[in-house]
Scaffold this active site. Sequence first.
Site, PDB file in Angstrom:
ATOM      1  N   ARG A 292      84.782  91.897  52.618  1.00 41.96           N
ATOM      2  CA  ARG A 292      84.002  91.475  51.502  1.00 41.96           C
ATOM      3  C   ARG A 292      84.052  90.029  51.325  1.00 41.96           C
ATOM      4  O   ARG A 292      85.206  89.406  50.655  1.00 41.96           O
ATOM      5  CB  ARG A 292      84.092  92.282  50.091  1.00 41.96           C
ATOM      6  CG  ARG A 292      83.447  91.571  48.878  1.00 41.96           C
ATOM      7  CD  ARG A 292      83.605  92.573  47.866  1.00 41.96           C
ATOM      8  NE  ARG A 292      84.518  93.240  47.560  1.00 41.96           N
ATOM      9  CZ  ARG A 292      85.520  92.645  46.942  1.00 41.96           C
ATOM     10  NH1 ARG A 292      85.559  91.507  46.427  1.00 41.96           N
ATOM     11  NH2 ARG A 292      86.878  93.119  46.668  1.00 41.96           N
TER      12      ARG A 292
ATOM     13  N   HIS B 223      83.897  90.960  44.129  1.00 47.43           N
ATOM     14  CA  HIS B 223      83.195  92.466  44.031  1.00 47.43           C
ATOM     15  C   HIS B 223      81.877  92.521  43.346  1.00 47.43           C
ATOM     16  O   HIS B 223      81.026  93.003  44.011  1.00 47.43           O
ATOM     17  CB  HIS B 223      84.243  93.411  43.368  1.00 47.43           C
ATOM     18  CG  HIS B 223      83.966  94.806  43.025  1.00 47.43           C
ATOM     19  ND1 HIS B 223      83.519  95.695  44.026  1.00 47.43           N
ATOM     20  CD2 HIS B 223      83.348  95.553  41.698  1.00 47.43           C
ATOM     21  CE1 HIS B 223      83.042  96.592  43.182  1.00 47.43           C
ATOM     22  NE2 HIS B 223      82.899  96.682  41.985  1.00 47.43           N
TER      23      HIS B 223
ATOM     24  N   TYR C 155      93.603  88.470  43.432  1.00 46.07           N
ATOM     25  CA  TYR C 155      94.334  89.317  44.291  1.00 46.07           C
ATOM     26  C   TYR C 155      94.409  89.077  45.879  1.00 46.07           C
ATOM     27  O   TYR C 155      94.528  89.981  46.537  1.00 46.07           O
ATOM     28  CB  TYR C 155      93.992  90.633  43.923  1.00 46.07           C
ATOM     29  CG  TYR C 155      92.188  90.934  43.973  1.00 46.07           C
ATOM     30  CD1 TYR C 155      91.754  91.016  45.245  1.00 46.07           C
ATOM     31  CD2 TYR C 155      91.525  90.712  42.889  1.00 46.07           C
ATOM     32  CE1 TYR C 155      90.287  91.221  45.415  1.00 46.07           C
ATOM     33  CE2 TYR C 155      89.970  91.102  43.044  1.00 46.07           C
ATOM     34  CZ  TYR C 155      89.453  91.305  44.053  1.00 46.07           C
ATOM     35  OH  TYR C 155      88.068  91.359  44.160  1.00 46.07           O
TER      36      TYR C 155
END
Length: 360
Positions: free
Chosen positions: A255, A259, A268
């Site tokens: 990705r 998100h 993260y």
Amino acid sequence: MTPDSRRLLPSDAPVTLLDPDGKATGDVPDDATLLRSLGLLTTARRLNDQAYALVRQGRLAVYPSSHGQEACQVAAAQVLDAGDWLFPTYRDTIAAAVKGVDPVEALSLLKGDWHCGYDPYEHRVAPHTTPLATQLPHAVGVAHAARLRGEPTVVMAMCGDGGTSEGDFHEALNFAAVFRAPVVFFVQNNEYAISVPLARQTAAPSLAHKGIGYGIPGERVDGNDMAALLSVLGTAVERARAGEGPQLVEAHTYRMQAHTNADDATRYRDDSEVAAWAGRDPITRLRAYLTGRGALTDEVTKEFSADAERAAAHLRDGLNQDITPNPEDLFAYVFSTPTPQLREQSALVADELSREGAQR
């Protein structure tokens, strides 16, 4: 280990037919198929980026982008026949669009305008689901029913790596295996379930290995390699249609964007990790291969870009249209026969609207 259990094992490494430089490493589909796929990929990337921009302009409430993993979406829809069913997640707008759903209608749910936004039966695309993996038992049910009716239908049931940690995933695989339902479980492993890395999702050697416990063969494929995706998913669909039961396919992809617009991915993961995956981009890889073959010309590239811009303009125009929703529709399509509670809630809303109208 019995011979049958060995048959269920996926390959040691993801199947790859085009390396990151666009060089063939195996038997790839014909040029015409890959050229058509590149055109779809070009439009898919443009739609992803346009939708992301519309979120920032306030025209969409949220958009889970599939930028960087479009090859999974395009391939999943391409290997299906018109009569087959696609069960997408909230991130699979592109797959729905390639199956025939108008992107404007596909995004009505994420704009907040409607429950679904399109007729699932028109193109055989189930509604997008936001809860993880809840669509998988439904997909198996549709496949099982088709098999009982003697129909040649195959179902493509999509989920992400996070979905494989849900109970619905395991129940769906078990039922599908026992009843040999014609389903392809297609897991897009993009390395993160929002902020949770894959290593905290599973201790299995790969997600494809999860099929073994249910008697379902698994396979791993490079999710940024269009040629390999078409080959692996196409074989899985043919196998299901031939009555050989379900298969689990895990695509290794990434990705590239957050998100959703509500997520800060820099908290993260490192920029160096994102940069490394940028070098494996599915569009760059396929473009390099077709250019080397002499199949991709400047003129065709311009046509692809023009098609993509028209699709983006259609999306902008459609989502810039405001509608006047009917509040009573909130209760109209929940169940075929409304429950007493829904009827009561609907009556309360109707009464409040009536009193508001009388006060004006």
